[in-house]
Design a protein around this motif. Structure first.
Motif, mmCIF file in Angstrom:
data_model
loop_
_atom_site.group_PDB
_atom_site.id
_atom_site.type_symbol
_atom_site.label_atom_id
_atom_site.label_comp_id
_atom_site.label_asym_id
_atom_site.label_seq_id
_atom_site.Cartn_x
_atom_site.Cartn_y
_atom_site.Cartn_z
ATOM 1 N N LYS A 144 0.834 -1.212 0.000
ATOM 2 C CA LYS A 144 0.000 0.000 0.000
ATOM 3 C C LYS A 144 0.866 1.259 0.000
ATOM 4 O O LYS A 144 0.554 2.239 -0.689
ATOM 5 N N GLY A 185 -6.442 -9.697 3.231
ATOM 6 C CA GLY A 185 -6.319 -8.433 3.963
ATOM 7 C C GLY A 185 -5.793 -7.271 3.173
ATOM 8 O O GLY A 185 -5.267 -6.327 3.762
ATOM 9 N N ILE A 238 -7.565 -5.118 1.328
ATOM 10 C CA ILE A 238 -8.680 -4.261 0.890
ATOM 11 C C ILE A 238 -8.212 -2.819 0.712
ATOM 12 O O ILE A 238 -8.731 -2.074 -0.126
ATOM 13 N N ASP A 239 -7.207 -2.412 1.523
ATOM 14 C CA ASP A 239 -6.684 -1.054 1.369
ATOM 15 C C ASP A 239 -6.090 -0.855 -0.014
ATOM 16 O O ASP A 239 -6.323 0.158 -0.677
ATOM 17 N N ASN A 253 -9.063 -0.903 -2.694
ATOM 18 C CA ASN A 253 -9.864 0.316 -2.718
ATOM 19 C C ASN A 253 -9.067 1.498 -3.251
ATOM 20 O O ASN A 253 -9.583 2.324 -4.003
ATOM 21 N N SER A 254 -7.811 1.585 -2.844
ATOM 22 C CA SER A 254 -6.981 2.694 -3.312
ATOM 23 C C SER A 254 -6.793 2.610 -4.831
ATOM 24 O O SER A 254 -6.882 3.616 -5.536
ATOM 25 N N ASN A 270 -10.077 3.548 -6.530
ATOM 26 C CA ASN A 270 -10.451 4.957 -6.417
ATOM 27 C C ASN A 270 -9.546 5.885 -7.208
ATOM 28 O O ASN A 270 -9.913 7.030 -7.453
ATOM 29 N N SER A 291 -5.977 3.259 6.740
ATOM 30 C CA SER A 291 -4.995 2.839 5.745
ATOM 31 C C SER A 291 -4.989 1.331 5.531
ATOM 32 O O SER A 291 -4.648 0.863 4.449
ATOM 33 N N THR A 292 -5.354 0.574 6.543
ATOM 34 C CA THR A 292 -5.392 -0.870 6.329
ATOM 35 C C THR A 292 -6.756 -1.320 5.816
ATOM 36 O O THR A 292 -6.962 -2.499 5.581
ATOM 37 N N GLY A 293 -7.655 -0.362 5.654
ATOM 38 C CA GLY A 293 -8.925 -0.709 5.037
ATOM 39 C C GLY A 293 -9.953 -1.252 5.997
ATOM 40 O O GLY A 293 -11.037 -1.638 5.570
ATOM 41 N N ALA A 317 -13.068 0.409 5.757
ATOM 42 C CA ALA A 317 -13.815 0.158 4.527
ATOM 43 C C ALA A 317 -14.920 -0.866 4.737
ATOM 44 O O ALA A 317 -15.838 -0.967 3.927
ATOM 45 N N HIS A 318 -14.818 -1.630 5.822
ATOM 46 C CA HIS A 318 -15.911 -2.542 6.124
ATOM 47 C C HIS A 318 -17.127 -1.747 6.586
ATOM 48 O O HIS A 318 -18.259 -2.184 6.447
ATOM 49 N N LEU A 350 -14.121 2.977 0.641
ATOM 50 C CA LEU A 350 -13.329 4.097 1.161
ATOM 51 C C LEU A 350 -11.839 3.741 1.143
ATOM 52 O O LEU A 350 -11.470 2.647 1.533
ATOM 53 N N SER A 351 -11.055 4.655 0.667
ATOM 54 C CA SER A 351 -9.604 4.430 0.709
ATOM 55 C C SER A 351 -8.923 5.699 1.199
ATOM 56 O O SER A 351 -9.424 6.801 0.995
ATOM 57 N N VAL A 352 -7.817 5.496 1.842
ATOM 58 C CA VAL A 352 -7.096 6.613 2.447
ATOM 59 C C VAL A 352 -5.634 6.450 2.154
ATOM 60 O O VAL A 352 -5.131 5.328 2.138
#
Lengths: 443, 272
Positions: A339, A398, A400-401, A404-405, A408, B77-79, B82-83, B88-90
């Motif tokens: 990430k 794990g 998902i970050d 999603n990033s 997006n 940041s680890t999402g 998002a659950h 959503l992402s950061v």
């Protein structure tokens, strides 16, 4: 008696003076025209074939502008010639004019005998003749300048239209000139003449509409349809040669990025091998892909992991600014935070060209996973289903970050699983991420 | 400002307006990142160009500011968040923010810059400032929102319950920005709430912020704060309670509420 002599003298001399005035005027006009014509023919050659600072080393064509300067020079030379032949006062260096010679003879006679002709009427005749000559020169120059101006305008307009036509055609076809060596987008390629001179601006212009003449005398085509595509193009900045297809095929830059030891080079090697291209130990590979209807010149950048992991390296990695798509190689066994790698990439892309490009996420080293844990275990060999399965696999592990990033930021994201251990391990064709990014069908 | 690249012999900085066809005044490619004209540090373009908002995280010593920041950014940041908010992402903006996040315990006024994105929505850039309770009041003028973390063990009612000495009361607040009055360390006072309390149920999942759940929590926490005393509730506030330990509990609620106030997150009126 005296009165009679004065009347007879006036009656005889006046017509004589008038006739003499007319004869002198006509004669001087004829002589002036002759002098002007000779002045025109004696004009020295205009030196327009000299290199201009800031311009390419080529001759300027005569009809693109120097002809107007010559028209002006001709007119000035003609006026000077008529003046020196008719009116100029005695000069030690130049030839004596008709008026000066007549004036000198008249002056001598004034000392020896009576005054025969009034000098003022002779002077007036020559002055009138000179004015007539100047008027004729002015008229001729105006006509000459108008015709020459039309020719110059036509030449320049033609060059401009042809130049715009070629630029527009290239833009419509999506062809840009990018130097993969110095990783910069160029305005146009430079061309080296056989003599070694570099022509940075080989387009229709005042140095040639269809062809230009190098200072060495060789003729170079200025248009692609005229044979320019056969010349050897090079980068005007670093002088490295550009591929022969750089002027006729759209170029796509695809960086292959990922953390250290993520498997980027193994992926690049496998993809190039699959695309029938020899792999060399280089960070840049340029290959021509697609059929004649959809041909692309692909520059694959095998970016070292250190570049992506260090911001100071990433911010000078100019190839990201040219990227038309990106391959992100994800090692499922790596300790590095993928990430953070993606964050740095996205940040650098946002600084340069934005993230509106497609992204191919490639899960590497999947052959090291147990068969039951493989992302494609039990998945139909359909590209969309496989992409969803690879995405779900990352989600289950794990990431998902990361998902999603990627979703997006990038316009399109597709997931691939590539193994470099042969065909018996389930996985995607190594070339498929590259072909998908190019919009080409898989092999 | 931008700075010349490694291939430029001069290596100076120049205004962004001086950029010509992506080149510096010397015709070379500049470095990708913009720099601050005052201190020459990198300024992320997203922060400079997007409508960034400053959020002050204030609280007394040991109120859990750093722990909350670490947990919220970790969840973002680890999402994990998002659950709660799908898609959503950061990401942390800039190396200074990443370094700041890696060492949140170091005393500094450096903000934590984060960019929050959702599908189909404009990105939101937040600058999270961690400040002490008695920070200068003029700082609130630049803030778009305040997260005020209240340590329950400093409140008179809780201290009486635990048999501790009362502390000096804090000075009241007077500012007009949205304030998320957040009771931290919820795990310490967990047993005070009965099973029907909204604090006993986790945050609802959904695309938008669930207003009904937020109001339930607000009324519950407000009632408890009134009972415990020691907190002067400002106007325009919303009460929250969270625990940043053991994986976090309702950690994101204050930030999500502030995002709804900025229009960056939708509001679901009904219960999910």
């Amino acid at each position: 008696m005296g009165t009679l002599a004065a009347v007879v003298g006036f009656a005889v001399l006046t017509p004589m003076v008038l006739v003499l005035f007319a004869v002198v005027s006509v004669t001087s006009t004829a002589i002036g025209i002759g002098a002007a014509v000779r002045g025109l023919t004696r004009t020295t050659r205009v030196a327009h074939r000299v290199p201009v600072p800031g311009k390419d080393p080529a001759h300027r064509i005569y009809l693109s502008g120097p002809v107007l300067r010559d028209v002006s020079r001709c007119a000035r030379a003609a006026v000077r010639a008529a003046h020196s032949r008719l009116l100029a006062l005695p000069d030690q260096e130049g030839p004596e004019s008709l008026f000066a010679r007549l004036w000198r003879r008249q002056s001598i006679r004034n000392h020896d005998g009576p005054l025969i002709l009034p000098p003022a009427s002779v002077a007036g005749g020559y002055a009138l003749g000179f004015a007539t000559v100047v008027l004729l020169i002015a008229m001729a120059t105006a006509v000459h300048a108008l015709l020459a101006g039309l020719v110059v305008l036509g030449v320049r307009t033609t060059a401009c239209v042809l130049r715009r036509f070629e630029i527009t055609a290239q833009a419509l076809r999506g062809i840009t000139t990018d130097c993969a060596t110095c990783q910069q987008r160029l305005v146009r390629p430079a061309f080296a003449c056989e003599c070694g001179q570099i022509h940075h601006n080989l387009v229709p212009g005042d140095q040639g509409v269809f062809r230009r003449t190098c200072l060495c005398g060789r003729r170079l085509p200025t248009l692609l349809i005229n044979g320019k595509r056969t010349l050897h193009a090079c980068c005007g900045l670093c002088r490295s040669p550009l591929p022969a297809s750089a002027q006729s095929v759209p170029a796509v830059h695809l960086p292959v990025v990922g953390g250290t030891a993520a498997g980027k080079s193994a992926f690049t090697r496998a993809a190039l091998t699959r695309l029938n291209h020899a792999y060399t130990a280089s960070s840049l590979h340029s290959i021509l892909l697609g059929d004649k209807h959809l041909r692309r010149l692909v520059h694959l950048y095998d970016a070292p992991g250190e570049v992506v992991e260090r911001t100071e390296h990433l911010e000078v990695a100019a190839f990201l600014g040219l990227a038309g798509g990106m391959v992100l190689v994800v090692d499922p066994h790596a300790r590095i935070d993928q990430k953070t790698v993606l964050d740095r990439l996205v940040e650098t892309l946002a600084e340069t060209r934005g993230t509106a490009i497609p992204l191919a996420v490639v899960i590497s080293k999947a052959d090291a996973l147990p068969p039951a844990c493989h992302p494609y275990a039990g998945v139909a060999p359909d590209p969309s289903a496989r992409s969803m399965a690879a995405r779900q696999w990352l989600l289950d592990h794990g990431r998902i970050d990361l998902l999603n990033s990627a979703d997006n930021h990038f316009t399109q994201v597709r997931y691939f699983v590539v193994s470099s251990q042969g065909a018996d391990v389930p996985g995607d064709d190594p070339a498929s991420p590259v072909l998908w990014l190019l919009g080409l069908p898989p092999k | 400002m931008m700075s010349c690249g490694p291939h430029c012999p001069t290596g100076t900085t120049f205004p962004v307006k001086a950029l010509r066809r992506g080149r510096c005044a010397h015709g070379r490619l500049p470095r990708a990142r913009r720099v601050c004209p005052a201190c020459a540090r990198a300024v992320p373009r997203e922060y400079a160009e997007a409508s960034s908002r400053a959020i002050l995280v204030v609280g007394t010593d040991q109120a859990g500011k750093s722990t909350w920041l670490a947990e919220i950014v970790r969840q973002l940041s680890t999402g994990e968040i998002a659950h709660t908010v799908p898609g959503l992402s950061v990401h942390l903006l800039g190396d200074s923010s990443r370094a700041r996040y890696a060492n949140l315990d170091a005393p500094t006024t450096e903000p934590l810059l984060i960019s929050i994105r959702r599908p189909g929505a404009k990105p939101v850039v937040l600058a999270l400032y961690e400040l002490p309770e008695d920070c200068p009041p003029d700082l609130f003028g630049m803030a778009a929102g305040v997260v005020r973390l209240v340590d329950p063990t400093r409140l008179p009612g809780v201290r009486r319950l635990f048999g501790l000495e009362p502390l000096h009361p804090t000075s009241p607040w007077a500012h007009r920005v949205p304030v998320a009055v957040t009771v931290s360390k919820l795990d310490l006072v967990w047993d005070m709430f009965d099973n029907g309390s909204p604090l006993r149920r986790p945050s609802p999942h959904g695309r938008d912020y669930v207003e009904s759940d937020g109001l339930d929590v607000h009324h519950e926490v407000e009632a408890w704060l009134t009972r415990w005393g020691g907190v002067d509730l400002p106007s325009g506030h919303r009460c929250f309670a969270l625990s940043a330990l053991a994986g976090g509990y309702r950690v994101a609620d204050p930030l999500l509420w502030l995002l709804t106030r900025f229009g960056a997150l939708g509001v679901a009126r009904g219960r999910s």
